[in-house]
Design a protein around this motif. Structure first.
Motif, PDB file in Angstrom:
ATOM      1  N   GLY A 124       0.993  -1.213  -0.037  1.00 47.85           N
ATOM      2  CA  GLY A 124       0.104   0.046   0.007  1.00 47.85           C
ATOM      3  C   GLY A 124       0.794   1.315  -0.104  1.00 47.85           C
ATOM      4  N   LYS A 125       1.901   1.368   0.905  1.00 43.85           N
ATOM      5  CA  LYS A 125       2.900   2.397   0.627  1.00 43.85           C
ATOM      6  C   LYS A 125       3.500   2.305  -0.624  1.00 43.85           C
ATOM      7  N   ARG A 126       3.956   1.442  -1.207  1.00 41.29           N
ATOM      8  CA  ARG A 126       4.840   1.560  -2.553  1.00 41.29           C
ATOM      9  C   ARG A 126       3.802   2.013  -3.596  1.00 41.29           C
ATOM     10  N   LYS A 127       2.539   1.710  -3.274  1.00 43.49           N
ATOM     11  CA  LYS A 127       1.633   1.994  -4.394  1.00 43.49           C
ATOM     12  C   LYS A 127       1.102   3.454  -4.282  1.00 43.49           C
ATOM     13  N   GLY A 128       1.238   3.803  -2.883  1.00 40.11           N
ATOM     14  CA  GLY A 128       0.971   5.444  -2.989  1.00 40.11           C
ATOM     15  C   GLY A 128       2.139   6.481  -3.618  1.00 40.11           C
ATOM     16  N   LEU A 129       3.093   5.735  -3.898  1.00 41.70           N
ATOM     17  CA  LEU A 129       4.342   6.852  -4.392  1.00 41.70           C
ATOM     18  C   LEU A 129       4.183   6.851  -5.836  1.00 41.70           C
ATOM     19  N   ALA A 130       4.498   8.214  -6.301  1.00 37.49           N
ATOM     20  CA  ALA A 130       4.414   8.378  -7.822  1.00 37.49           C
ATOM     21  C   ALA A 130       5.380   7.330  -8.518  1.00 37.49           C
ATOM     22  N   PRO A 131       5.050   7.316  -9.730  1.00 40.55           N
ATOM     23  CA  PRO A 131       6.196   6.340 -10.743  1.00 40.55           C
ATOM     24  C   PRO A 131       7.364   6.948 -10.631  1.00 40.55           C
ATOM     25  N   GLU A 132       7.615   8.582 -10.865  1.00 36.80           N
ATOM     26  CA  GLU A 132       9.000   8.973 -10.921  1.00 36.80           C
ATOM     27  C   GLU A 132       9.831   8.517  -9.644  1.00 36.80           C
ATOM     28  N   LYS A 133       9.230   8.459  -8.433  1.00 39.68           N
ATOM     29  CA  LYS A 133       9.886   8.153  -7.214  1.00 39.68           C
ATOM     30  C   LYS A 133      10.077   6.643  -7.197  1.00 39.68           C
ATOM     31  N   LYS A 134       9.433   5.853  -7.689  1.00 37.41           N
ATOM     32  CA  LYS A 134       9.688   4.340  -7.714  1.00 37.41           C
ATOM     33  C   LYS A 134      10.623   3.917  -8.837  1.00 37.41           C
TER      34      LYS A 134
END
Length: 180
Positions: A124-134
């Motif tokens: 859930g926490k990883r899903k909330g990140l923007a693609p640019e940050k992942k």
């Protein structure tokens, strides 16, 4: 109770024609490979002289078709493949996804997923990140379209809308007469 049969006269004729075509093709192949309808000598396996002769049946049955199998060609010896040259310009690509922060990684090992902790909380926490940050770079063309959209949104005149399609409707549907 009688058995239900789904074979009608049309289906019967279709099957007869299929069997006839298959038999014709089989006979054609046999003639091409053996030259005639007669069975070649030695086809059918080695029979001993003590084996009894089968009785000849009277009727309209065709000859049995025996297929002589040719041996497979010998496989060529394996050649040693040439060693791959390593070019200096070829650099191993880095990981596509950025690693999570240590706090986020610890979330996997704490609590149970069924209670909303552990793996569920981590994802859930990883899903909330923007693609640019992942990710280091956009992996697909869909990501290219929205890459760095937060930077564009800061400079553009975009207001929050209550209904998602109102901006599209306003920009494309209404005439440019200055009413809206």
């Amino acid at each position: 109770m009688a058995r239900q049969s789904n074979i009608d006269t049309t289906r019967q004729e279709f099957l007869k024609e299929s069997y006839r075509k298959e038999n014709t093709l089989r006979n054609k192949w046999f003639r091409e490979h053996f030259g005639s309808d007669a069975l070649p000598a030695g086809v059918g396996g080695a029979e001993s002289s003590t084996s009894p002769e089968p009785e000849k049946k009277v009727g309209n049955r065709g000859k049995p078709t025996f297929i002589k199998i040719k041996p497979a060609p010998a496989t060529p010896p394996k050649r040693a493949s040439p060693a791959a040259k390593e070019s200096e310009s070829a650099v191993a690509p880095g990981p596509e996804m950025r690693p999570p922060t240590p706090e986020t990684k610890k979330m996997i090992y704490t609590g149970l997923s069924c209670e909303g902790n552990g793996r569920v909380a981590y994802l859930g926490k990883r899903k909330g990140l923007a693609p640019e940050k992942k990710f280091e770079y956009p992996l697909t063309s869909a990501l290219e379209v929205g890459w760095d959209i937060s930077e564009i949104a800061k400079t553009a005149d975009i207001k929050e809308v209550h209904y998602g399609k109102s901006r599209i409707v306003r920009d494309t549907f209404f005439a440019e007469s200055g009413v809206m």
